[in-house]
Every structure is written in structure tokens, then in C-alpha cells.
Design an enzyme around this catalytic site. Sequence first.
Site, short mmCIF file in Angstrom:
data_model
loop_
_atom_site.label_atom_id
_atom_site.label_comp_id
_atom_site.label_asym_id
_atom_site.label_seq_id
_atom_site.Cartn_x
_atom_site.Cartn_y
_atom_site.Cartn_z
N ASN A 6 -12.49 -33.57 30.03
CA ASN A 6 -11.04 -33.64 29.82
C ASN A 6 -10.55 -34.94 30.45
OD1 ASN A 6 -8.29 -33.33 29.77
ND2 ASN A 6 -8.22 -31.55 31.14
N LYS A 9 -7.63 -36.11 30.37
CA LYS A 9 -6.21 -36.02 30.79
C LYS A 9 -5.47 -37.27 30.28
CE LYS A 9 -7.70 -33.02 34.48
NZ LYS A 9 -7.51 -32.47 35.80
N HIS A 18 -4.10 -25.39 29.99
CA HIS A 18 -4.56 -26.04 31.23
C HIS A 18 -3.49 -25.85 32.30
CE1 HIS A 18 -5.83 -29.07 34.10
NE2 HIS A 18 -7.01 -29.06 33.49
N GLU A 43 -2.33 -27.80 34.42
CA GLU A 43 -1.36 -28.90 34.50
C GLU A 43 -0.25 -28.73 33.47
OE1 GLU A 43 -4.27 -32.04 34.33
OE2 GLU A 43 -4.90 -31.51 36.37
N GLU A 83 -10.67 -22.42 35.89
CA GLU A 83 -10.40 -23.60 36.71
C GLU A 83 -9.44 -23.22 37.83
OE1 GLU A 83 -11.06 -27.48 34.34
OE2 GLU A 83 -9.01 -26.85 33.97
N GLY A 95 -9.43 -31.76 41.00
CA GLY A 95 -9.17 -33.10 41.54
C GLY A 95 -9.13 -33.17 43.05
N SER A 153 -13.56 -30.08 40.14
CA SER A 153 -14.42 -30.91 41.00
C SER A 153 -15.91 -30.80 40.69
CB SER A 153 -14.14 -30.63 42.48
OG SER A 153 -12.79 -30.96 42.80
P1 13P Z 1 -11.59 -32.44 38.00
O1 13P Z 1 -13.00 -32.34 37.46
O2 13P Z 1 -11.10 -33.86 38.12
O3 13P Z 1 -11.44 -31.65 39.27
O4 13P Z 1 -10.61 -31.77 36.91
C1 13P Z 1 -10.92 -30.53 36.41
C2 13P Z 1 -10.02 -30.26 35.26
O5 13P Z 1 -8.83 -30.05 35.41
C3 13P Z 1 -10.63 -30.28 33.91
O6 13P Z 1 -9.77 -29.74 32.97
#
Ligand code: 13P
Length: 248
Positions: free
Chosen positions: A8, A10, A92, A94, A162, A168, A207
Site C-alpha cells: 500500500n 498510500k 483502511h 487511515e 492492521e 508506521g 510495520s
Molecule cells: P506500515 O507497513 O508502514 O506500518 O503500514 C501498514 C499499512 O497501513 C498498510 O496498509
Amino acid sequence: MRKLIAGNWKMNGLASSLAEIAVLKGATGMATCEIVVCPPFTLIEKSSQQLKDSNITIGAQDCHPQTSGAYTGDVSAEMLADAGARYVILGHSERRVSHHEADALVASKVVAAHKAGLTAIVCVGETRGERDDGRALHVVGTQLRGSVPAGSSSSNMAIAYEPVWAIGTGLVPTIEQIEEIHSSIRKALEERLGEDGRNVRILYGGSVKAANAAEIFAVANVDGALVGGASLTAADFAGIISAVGQVG
Ligand code: 13P
């Protein structure tokens, strides 16, 4: 079950980032898993052209529930499929947080994705506070029930667990915590979809790096990963993909 490794990106990636996709294509020819890259909308068409004759497919990061209409700034699932996407990430955290997406909206987007022939990667996960209050299983179960519509199956949906606090941050749940949530998701999917619930891929996200991927992939009911930061460079992402080969 063949593992699914999805990246992803983003809100990252310009035309110059297509160079990473070219390197990834070269590095993953022999991979034993299914590989999906989800760049921003602007790169879907170009990247899917670039990956036509490879084992990597392209996904998107969101879609609108409607097929077309007066929805300024939105993109429909049909448009994503038309541009070459085969997958779409939905729900997601976010988007749940910054766009106030509730389970019912996520479910309606999954329906739209299915109509367009896309496979939905439906995201669920608890916040730090919810885990500390002992509510992680409850929260994930509720999100799952609300976000998975009728018509979902192992051939048009994967689930991504997740934990919000692991995204992150460099923090990763313990193996026991991952195992507990993934097995509860499996149980819920079996209750919901019957036998086919056993075949739905459940990805872990938060992560994931080359250094911890093999250990995570070895956990029961972990059928792949949804990777953020470490999917942005071909070298890091290929390291995670090659970890699949280390798991029996
Ligand atoms: P990270 O791998 O940067 O922690 O992000 C995970 C994520 O949100 C994937 O959709």
C-alpha cells in the site's frame, strides 16, 4: 494457501516511482506468492501497463460505492478496473479515521468493488486504547461483521488485520496476539461464509519488514501481508516477498 503480499503506497509515488516497479518486476519473477502493488490513483494505468506480462497485479486504495455520477473528486470501482486495477483496499484505518468511514460505507464499497470484478482487501484493526481496554477482539469482530457484505467469498475478498497502533510505528503485536486475532477472524469468516471462510486470505499489516516477515508468515491463519512503508522501495518489498519462501 498461496500467500498474498500487497503493498500500500498510500499518498506516495510520482511517475519517477515507476522505476521501483521495474526493479520489483525483475526481482520477483520466481516468487511463490501472489503480489499486488497499490499505488495512488494517478499511477494505476501506467503501472498496470508496465506489469502486463509479470506476476504482479495492481490494486487501488479506495473506491466510491456508486458506479458514476455527481461525486466530485471520487473514483468508482468500475473506473479502477478500466484503468487496470484488479484489487482495491477498502476500510483502511487511515480512511476510517480521516474520512470518517463507518462499517456500512465500507461494506457498500466492497459491493461496488465486486460488481466491477475487483477483489476487495477489507481492513480491520483496533486502536491502542481499545487493545489496552481488552476490547481488541470485540472491535475487530464488529468491524468484520459490518464491513463484509453478502456476496463476499474467498475469490473476491481478503481481510487485512492492521492494528492501528502498529501502522508506521515500528511496533508489532506479539506472535500470540497476531495468532489470537487471526484465529478469531477465521472463525467469524467460517460462521459467515461456511466452508469457504477457510479459504479467505487473512493478511497481517503494521510495520512488516523483511526482518520480521518470516516470523509473522509462520503464524497460523496468516496468509500474507499488507505492507506500507516497506513497499515503497523494490529492495525492501522484495525482501518481504522472499521471506515467504522461508516459511514451509
Ligand atoms: P506500515 O507497513 O508502514 O506500518 O503500514 C501498514 C499499512 O497501513 C498498510 O496498509
